[in-house]
Design a protein around this motif. Structure first.
Motif, PDB file in Angstrom:
ATOM      1  N   ARG A 254       0.803  -1.223   0.000  1.00  0.00           N
ATOM      2  CA  ARG A 254       0.000   0.000   0.000  1.00  0.00           C
ATOM      3  C   ARG A 254       0.840   1.279   0.000  1.00  0.00           C
ATOM      4  O   ARG A 254       0.286   2.384  -0.062  1.00  0.00           O
ATOM      5  CB  ARG A 254      -0.916   0.014   1.223  1.00  0.00           C
ATOM      6  CG  ARG A 254      -1.994  -1.067   1.209  1.00  0.00           C
ATOM      7  CD  ARG A 254      -2.856  -0.972   2.466  1.00  0.00           C
ATOM      8  NE  ARG A 254      -3.836  -2.043   2.527  1.00  0.00           N
ATOM      9  CZ  ARG A 254      -5.036  -2.008   1.944  1.00  0.00           C
ATOM     10  NH1 ARG A 254      -5.398  -0.951   1.248  1.00  0.00           N
ATOM     11  NH2 ARG A 254      -5.877  -3.029   2.068  1.00  0.00           N
ATOM     12  N   ALA A 255       2.152   1.135   0.083  1.00  0.00           N
ATOM     13  CA  ALA A 255       3.026   2.313   0.169  1.00  0.00           C
ATOM     14  C   ALA A 255       2.853   3.220  -1.048  1.00  0.00           C
ATOM     15  O   ALA A 255       2.820   2.757  -2.191  1.00  0.00           O
ATOM     16  CB  ALA A 255       4.477   1.879   0.286  1.00  0.00           C
ATOM     17  N   GLU A 256       2.751   4.516  -0.788  1.00  0.00           N
ATOM     18  CA  GLU A 256       2.545   5.484  -1.866  1.00  0.00           C
ATOM     19  C   GLU A 256       3.856   6.063  -2.381  1.00  0.00           C
ATOM     20  O   GLU A 256       3.864   7.076  -3.073  1.00  0.00           O
ATOM     21  CB  GLU A 256       1.624   6.603  -1.370  1.00  0.00           C
ATOM     22  CG  GLU A 256       0.221   6.106  -1.026  1.00  0.00           C
ATOM     23  CD  GLU A 256      -0.712   7.233  -0.625  1.00  0.00           C
ATOM     24  OE1 GLU A 256      -0.224   8.381  -0.441  1.00  0.00           O
ATOM     25  OE2 GLU A 256      -1.923   6.981  -0.500  1.00  0.00           O
ATOM     26  N   VAL A 257       4.958   5.403  -2.024  1.00  0.00           N
ATOM     27  CA  VAL A 257       6.286   5.824  -2.491  1.00  0.00           C
ATOM     28  C   VAL A 257       7.016   4.613  -3.067  1.00  0.00           C
ATOM     29  O   VAL A 257       6.682   3.472  -2.738  1.00  0.00           O
ATOM     30  CB  VAL A 257       7.117   6.435  -1.334  1.00  0.00           C
ATOM     31  CG1 VAL A 257       6.463   7.700  -0.809  1.00  0.00           C
ATOM     32  CG2 VAL A 257       7.310   5.421  -0.207  1.00  0.00           C
ATOM     33  N   PRO A 258       8.009   4.823  -3.934  1.00  0.00           N
ATOM     34  CA  PRO A 258       8.751   3.690  -4.505  1.00  0.00           C
ATOM     35  C   PRO A 258       9.538   2.933  -3.448  1.00  0.00           C
ATOM     36  O   PRO A 258      10.076   3.525  -2.514  1.00  0.00           O
ATOM     37  CB  PRO A 258       9.716   4.356  -5.505  1.00  0.00           C
ATOM     38  CG  PRO A 258       9.177   5.724  -5.732  1.00  0.00           C
ATOM     39  CD  PRO A 258       8.467   6.107  -4.483  1.00  0.00           C
TER      40      PRO A 258
END
Length: 319
Positions: free
Chosen positions: A189-193
Motif C-alpha cells: 500500500r506504500a505510496e512511495v517507490p
C-alpha cells in the motif's frame, strides 16, 4: 542449523595457494627475482582456479557463499552509499529491534528511508543483532518508517540479509506472523517507490516482509527462498543431511529467480564473490541503485500502487 562458513569447502585449494603466495612475499634476498616469477605463476594459477570454481557453483555452494561471514552487511552498504544517516529506533509499542537497522539518510542527495537486516560481524555484534533474525517489533518499526516515507514522499531502500524471522517463544507471543503480514501489506500500500536488494540470504517471510518492492534485485551469489535448505530437508527427509539436494530443488539462486521473473535484475559480483572484493561490489550495487531510482522517479502514487499490485499478481502466471 545454519552452517557458518568462514572458509568455503570448494575454495580450500585456492586459499592454500594464496597462503603460499603470502609466505613468498615475505621472503627477500638473493632469490628475489626467481621468487617474483614464482609468485606471478602462482597468482595466475590462483586466478584460473577461482574462475573455474565460481563458473560452476552448485545451488548448495551458492548457499555457502551467500552466508559467508565476510560478505558486506547492511551496515557496510549504509556506511559506503548513504550520507547523513540517522537511525530511528523502536516500534512505539514494545521495544527496539537491533536485527533491523532503519533510519533516514540521503542517497546521491535524495532523501530516503533506509532499512535492512544486520547479522553482525563478530560474536558481540551478532548477539546484539540477533544474527539478523527480526522479532515482531522490528517489523512494526519497518511499518512505522514506511508510513513515514509516505508522509514525507521519499523513496524506501531495503537491504535483505536474514535466515528468517526469529522463531522464539516471545516473538510468537507478540504476534510474529501478524507483524510480517502487516509489513507485507504496508509495502503493497506504500505510496512511495520501494527498492529492495538481496545482499546475502533472503529467508522466508522474514525477508519478504520488507522486500515487496517496485524493483527487486539480487547479488549474483545471494539466495532467496521460502525456507532454508536445512529446514526443507528436515521436513521432507526428516534429516538435515539432504540439505544439498534441497538447495537444488528450492530454486533459490538469483539465476533461478530471474529465469522465473520473480526478480528484476541480477547484480554482478566480482570474481570470487562479494566477500573478496567489497569495494567493487559496492560500485556495482550503486550503479544498480542509480538506475532503479531513475526508473521510478518521479512517481504518481495511484499508478505506482497499481503497477506494484500487477507485478505481484503476475507471479506464478509466467511459469
Amino acid at each position: 542449523i545454519i552452517k557458518n562458513m568462514s572458509q568455503l569447502d570448494f575454495e580450500r585449494p585456492i586459499l592454500e595457494l594464496e597462503g603460499k603466495i603470502a609466505e613468498l612475499r615475505n621472503v627477500s634476498g638473493e632469490n628475489a627475482v626467481h621468487i617474483a616469477e614464482e609468485i606471478n605463476r602462482m597468482e595466475e594459477k590462483s586466478s584460473r582456479l577461482l574462475k573455474q570454481a565460481y563458473g560452476k557453483l552448485t545451488a548448495a555452494q551458492k548457499v555457502q557463499v551467500a552466508r559467508h561471514q565476510s560478505r558486506p552487511h547492511c551496515s557496510d552498504y549504509i556506511k559506503e552509499l548513504i550520507t547523513d544517516f540517522t537511525p530511528l529506533a523502536g516500534d512505539r509499542n514494545f521495544a527496539e529491534d537491533h536485527a533491523l537497522i532503519a533510519g533516514l539518510g540521503r542517497y546521491n542527495g535524495q532523501s530516503c528511508i533506509i532499512m535492512g537486516h544486520e547479522k553482525g560481524s563478530d560474536t558481540d555484534s551478532r548477539i546484539k543483532h540477533n544474527f539478523g533474525m527480526v522479532r515482531p517489533e522490528g517489523y512494526r518499526k519497518a511499518q512505522r518508517l514506511m508510513k513515514m516515507a509516505g508522509q514525507f514522499q521519499i523513496p524506501v531502500i531495503t537491504f535483505i540479509d536474514t535466515a528468517g524471522a526469529y522463531p522464539g517463544k516471545g516473538a510468537e507471543e507478540r504476534g510474529q506472523s501478524e507483524a510480517i503480514a502487516k509489513s507485507i501489506e504496508t509495502c503493497l500500500r506504500a505510496e512511495v517507490p520501494i527498492i529492495s536488494i538481496v545482499i546475502g540470504e533472503g529467508g522466508s517471510g522474514g525477508a519478504i516482509a520488507i522486500a515487496v518492492a517496485d524493483r527487486i534485485y539480487m547479488l549474483e551469489h545471494s539466495i532467496y527462498s521460502v525456507i532454508s535448505p536445512e529446514g526443507c530437508a528436515s521436513i521432507l527427509w526428516r534429516s538435515g543431511e539432504q540439505a544439498k539436494e534441497a538447495a537444488g530443488a528450492l530454486k533459490l539462486t538469483a539465476q533461478d529467480l530471474y529465469s522465473m521473473k520473480l526478480i528484476d535484475e541480477i547484480i554482478t559480483e566480482p570474481l570470487g564473490g562479494a566477500h573478496r572484493h567489497k569495494g567493487e561490489t559496492m560500485v556495482n550495487v550503486k550503479s544498480t541503485l542509480d538506475k532503479a531510482l531513475k526508473d521510478v522517479m518521479p512517481w504518481d502514487a495511484k499508478s505506482l500502487i497499481q503497477k506494484r499490485r500487477e507485478k505481484f499478481l503476475a507471479f506464478g502466471r509466467n511459469l
